[in-house]
Design a protein around this motif. Sequence first.
Motif, PDB file in Angstrom:
ATOM      1  N   ASP A  58      47.891 112.883 149.117  1.00 12.67           N
ATOM      2  CA  ASP A  58      48.605 111.776 148.472  1.00 12.67           C
ATOM      3  C   ASP A  58      48.557 111.876 146.949  1.00 12.67           C
ATOM      4  O   ASP A  58      49.551 111.614 146.276  1.00 12.67           O
ATOM      5  CB  ASP A  58      48.035 110.437 148.939  1.00 12.67           C
ATOM      6  N   VAL A  59      47.426 112.254 146.391  1.00  8.82           N
ATOM      7  CA  VAL A  59      47.317 112.371 144.933  1.00  8.82           C
ATOM      8  C   VAL A  59      48.224 113.498 144.425  1.00  8.82           C
ATOM      9  O   VAL A  59      48.884 113.350 143.399  1.00  8.82           O
ATOM     10  CB  VAL A  59      45.846 112.587 144.495  1.00  8.82           C
ATOM     11  N   LEU A  60      48.285 114.605 145.158  1.00 11.75           N
ATOM     12  CA  LEU A  60      49.160 115.713 144.746  1.00 11.75           C
ATOM     13  C   LEU A  60      50.618 115.288 144.694  1.00 11.75           C
ATOM     14  O   LEU A  60      51.372 115.727 143.832  1.00 11.75           O
ATOM     15  CB  LEU A  60      49.013 116.896 145.709  1.00 11.75           C
ATOM     16  N   ARG A  61      51.037 114.440 145.618  1.00 11.44           N
ATOM     17  CA  ARG A  61      52.432 114.001 145.675  1.00 11.44           C
ATOM     18  C   ARG A  61      52.705 112.803 144.775  1.00 11.44           C
ATOM     19  O   ARG A  61      53.846 112.434 144.562  1.00 11.44           O
ATOM     20  CB  ARG A  61      52.809 113.645 147.113  1.00 11.44           C
ATOM     21  N   SER A  62      51.664 112.183 144.241  1.00 12.13           N
ATOM     22  CA  SER A  62      51.850 110.950 143.465  1.00 12.13           C
ATOM     23  C   SER A  62      52.466 111.220 142.095  1.00 12.13           C
ATOM     24  O   SER A  62      52.337 112.299 141.535  1.00 12.13           O
ATOM     25  CB  SER A  62      50.514 110.233 143.290  1.00 12.13           C
ATOM     26  N   THR A  63      53.149 110.200 141.603  1.00 16.31           N
ATOM     27  CA  THR A  63      53.673 110.263 140.246  1.00 16.31           C
ATOM     28  C   THR A  63      52.783 109.498 139.286  1.00 16.31           C
ATOM     29  O   THR A  63      52.817 109.725 138.088  1.00 16.31           O
ATOM     30  CB  THR A  63      55.099 109.680 140.190  1.00 16.31           C
ATOM     31  N   ALA A  64      51.962 108.582 139.831  1.00 15.72           N
ATOM     32  CA  ALA A  64      50.999 107.815 139.035  1.00 15.72           C
ATOM     33  C   ALA A  64      50.028 107.143 139.988  1.00 15.72           C
ATOM     34  O   ALA A  64      50.298 107.009 141.175  1.00 15.72           O
ATOM     35  CB  ALA A  64      51.715 106.756 138.204  1.00 15.72           C
ATOM     36  N   LEU A  76      53.912 107.059 145.172  1.00 14.67           N
ATOM     37  CA  LEU A  76      54.492 108.276 145.718  1.00 14.67           C
ATOM     38  C   LEU A  76      56.006 108.131 145.741  1.00 14.67           C
ATOM     39  O   LEU A  76      56.508 107.012 145.690  1.00 14.67           O
ATOM     40  CB  LEU A  76      53.994 108.513 147.145  1.00 14.67           C
ATOM     41  N   PRO A  77      56.727 109.233 145.832  1.00 19.25           N
ATOM     42  CA  PRO A  77      58.185 109.122 145.939  1.00 19.25           C
ATOM     43  C   PRO A  77      58.619 108.262 147.135  1.00 19.25           C
ATOM     44  O   PRO A  77      59.630 107.598 147.089  1.00 19.25           O
ATOM     45  CB  PRO A  77      58.641 110.577 146.120  1.00 19.25           C
ATOM     46  N   SER A  78      57.806 108.237 148.194  1.00 18.04           N
ATOM     47  CA  SER A  78      58.148 107.465 149.389  1.00 18.04           C
ATOM     48  C   SER A  78      57.701 106.012 149.307  1.00 18.04           C
ATOM     49  O   SER A  78      58.031 105.226 150.196  1.00 18.04           O
ATOM     50  CB  SER A  78      57.525 108.119 150.620  1.00 18.04           C
ATOM     51  N   GLY A  79      56.933 105.649 148.277  1.00 14.45           N
ATOM     52  CA  GLY A  79      56.469 104.271 148.137  1.00 14.45           C
ATOM     53  C   GLY A  79      55.033 104.202 147.644  1.00 14.45           C
ATOM     54  O   GLY A  79      54.462 105.193 147.225  1.00 14.45           O
ATOM     55  N   ILE A  80      54.466 103.014 147.721  1.00 15.24           N
ATOM     56  CA  ILE A  80      53.104 102.774 147.230  1.00 15.24           C
ATOM     57  C   ILE A  80      52.111 102.932 148.382  1.00 15.24           C
ATOM     58  O   ILE A  80      52.341 102.442 149.489  1.00 15.24           O
ATOM     59  CB  ILE A  80      52.995 101.372 146.612  1.00 15.24           C
ATOM     60  N   VAL A  81      51.008 103.632 148.107  1.00 13.23           N
ATOM     61  CA  VAL A  81      49.938 103.829 149.073  1.00 13.23           C
ATOM     62  C   VAL A  81      48.655 103.292 148.458  1.00 13.23           C
ATOM     63  O   VAL A  81      48.349 103.587 147.302  1.00 13.23           O
ATOM     64  CB  VAL A  81      49.774 105.320 149.437  1.00 13.23           C
ATOM     65  N   ILE A 128      34.477 112.809 145.885  1.00 16.08           N
ATOM     66  CA  ILE A 128      35.725 113.445 146.287  1.00 16.08           C
ATOM     67  C   ILE A 128      36.684 113.313 145.113  1.00 16.08           C
ATOM     68  O   ILE A 128      36.992 112.208 144.684  1.00 16.08           O
ATOM     69  CB  ILE A 128      36.296 112.778 147.548  1.00 16.08           C
ATOM     70  N   ARG A 129      37.140 114.459 144.593  1.00 15.85           N
ATOM     71  CA  ARG A 129      38.049 114.459 143.438  1.00 15.85           C
ATOM     72  C   ARG A 129      39.381 115.077 143.845  1.00 15.85           C
ATOM     73  O   ARG A 129      39.411 116.091 144.522  1.00 15.85           O
ATOM     74  CB  ARG A 129      37.452 115.265 142.294  1.00 15.85           C
ATOM     75  N   ALA A 130      40.441 114.452 143.394  1.00 17.13           N
ATOM     76  CA  ALA A 130      41.783 114.986 143.626  1.00 17.13           C
ATOM     77  C   ALA A 130      42.542 114.884 142.309  1.00 17.13           C
ATOM     78  O   ALA A 130      42.456 113.878 141.611  1.00 17.13           O
ATOM     79  CB  ALA A 130      42.492 114.188 144.709  1.00 17.13           C
ATOM     80  N   THR A 131      43.274 115.938 141.981  1.00 15.16           N
ATOM     81  CA  THR A 131      44.007 115.984 140.719  1.00 15.16           C
ATOM     82  C   THR A 131      45.492 116.056 140.988  1.00 15.16           C
ATOM     83  O   THR A 131      45.944 116.867 141.797  1.00 15.16           O
ATOM     84  CB  THR A 131      43.552 117.189 139.869  1.00 15.16           C
ATOM     85  N   ARG A 132      46.216 115.201 140.296  1.00 13.91           N
ATOM     86  CA  ARG A 132      47.669 115.141 140.403  1.00 13.91           C
ATOM     87  C   ARG A 132      48.269 116.343 139.689  1.00 13.91           C
ATOM     88  O   ARG A 132      47.771 116.785 138.656  1.00 13.91           O
ATOM     89  CB  ARG A 132      48.157 113.837 139.758  1.00 13.91           C
ATOM     90  N   ARG A 133      49.334 116.889 140.235  1.00 16.74           N
ATOM     91  CA  ARG A 133      50.018 118.009 139.598  1.00 16.74           C
ATOM     92  C   ARG A 133      50.682 117.536 138.324  1.00 16.74           C
ATOM     93  O   ARG A 133      51.313 116.496 138.291  1.00 16.74           O
ATOM     94  CB  ARG A 133      51.099 118.570 140.503  1.00 16.74           C
ATOM     95  N   VAL A 134      50.530 118.325 137.311  1.00 21.17           N
ATOM     96  CA  VAL A 134      51.193 118.038 136.049  1.00 21.17           C
ATOM     97  C   VAL A 134      52.073 119.234 135.737  1.00 21.17           C
ATOM     98  O   VAL A 134      51.582 120.342 135.584  1.00 21.17           O
ATOM     99  CB  VAL A 134      50.164 117.810 134.908  1.00 21.17           C
ATOM    100  N   GLY A 135      53.369 119.035 135.692  1.00 24.26           N
ATOM    101  CA  GLY A 135      54.299 120.146 135.485  1.00 24.26           C
ATOM    102  C   GLY A 135      54.310 120.620 134.051  1.00 24.26           C
ATOM    103  O   GLY A 135      54.275 119.833 133.113  1.00 24.26           O
ATOM    104  N   LEU A 136      54.342 121.915 133.879  1.00 22.84           N
ATOM    105  CA  LEU A 136      54.495 122.546 132.572  1.00 22.84           C
ATOM    106  C   LEU A 136      55.743 123.413 132.625  1.00 22.84           C
ATOM    107  O   LEU A 136      56.066 123.998 133.643  1.00 22.84           O
ATOM    108  CB  LEU A 136      53.298 123.445 132.261  1.00 22.84           C
ATOM    109  N   SER A 137      56.426 123.503 131.547  1.00 26.61           N
ATOM    110  CA  SER A 137      57.566 124.407 131.505  1.00 26.61           C
ATOM    111  C   SER A 137      57.473 125.235 130.237  1.00 26.61           C
ATOM    112  O   SER A 137      56.976 124.788 129.209  1.00 26.61           O
ATOM    113  CB  SER A 137      58.874 123.618 131.545  1.00 26.61           C
ATOM    114  N   VAL A 138      57.936 126.450 130.328  1.00 27.70           N
ATOM    115  CA  VAL A 138      57.925 127.354 129.185  1.00 27.70           C
ATOM    116  C   VAL A 138      59.299 127.264 128.539  1.00 27.70           C
ATOM    117  O   VAL A 138      60.314 127.509 129.177  1.00 27.70           O
ATOM    118  CB  VAL A 138      57.625 128.800 129.637  1.00 27.70           C
ATOM    119  N   THR A 139      59.312 126.864 127.301  1.00 28.91           N
ATOM    120  CA  THR A 139      60.575 126.763 126.573  1.00 28.91           C
ATOM    121  C   THR A 139      60.578 127.788 125.461  1.00 28.91           C
ATOM    122  O   THR A 139      59.531 128.232 124.990  1.00 28.91           O
ATOM    123  CB  THR A 139      60.761 125.350 125.981  1.00 28.91           C
ATOM    124  N   SER A 140      61.739 128.158 125.035  1.00 30.76           N
ATOM    125  CA  SER A 140      61.818 129.132 123.961  1.00 30.76           C
ATOM    126  C   SER A 140      61.225 128.524 122.696  1.00 30.76           C
ATOM    127  O   SER A 140      61.353 127.334 122.438  1.00 30.76           O
ATOM    128  CB  SER A 140      63.275 129.555 123.735  1.00 30.76           C
TER     129      SER A 140
END
Length: 184
Positions: A58-64, A76-81, A128-140
């Motif tokens: 759930d933490v991996l899929r969460s936005t906050a 989560l994209p599907s709602g609140i958990v 128990i620790r879970a870390t949310r994905r944080v997207g990185l992008s490489v820009t010029s």
Amino acid sequence: MRRGFTLVELAVALALLGVLALGLSLLLGQMARGSQEAQEEAQLEADLQEIRARLTEDVLRSTAFTCTGAQATLILPSGIVTYEVSGGRVLRQGQPLTELSGYGGSFSCSGPTLTLTLSRGSAALPPIRATRRVGLSVTSGSGLSQDQVPYQENSGKLGGEGRMWTNSPGATKAGRRCGSRGCG
């Protein structure tokens, strides 16, 4: 002449038989307690594995997410958990994730990491620790190439399979970082 047992011989035999029966019953009781403790330990491990798997997924899929003591709310994209430690159990959406009771604990949030600190009885359990994905992008113009962007690998197993992800447009294969040239 018929020879039989005397009353003294009979009393001694009954006393020895009583001592043997007492020793056997104590041994069987101790074995039953040991078996029960082993079953409880196995169930504790199963409970912790279930909590870790569900929370991590759930933490991996969460936005906050937010933490308030014994409760954590994930968006989560599907709602609140919601997760909470209540009534000696760990609950997800009000449903118990644990077979055993007697748990206590709290949630804490720090950046993209959610931590559940649990105890059972007087024993502290590993957090128990879970870390949310944080997207990185490489820009010029960023000074980074795709091969320099860090990636993370999940060390736990969810649903029986290890899941890996990368923070860059590259992919992963067998735990190796793949760059713009692909995996070799």
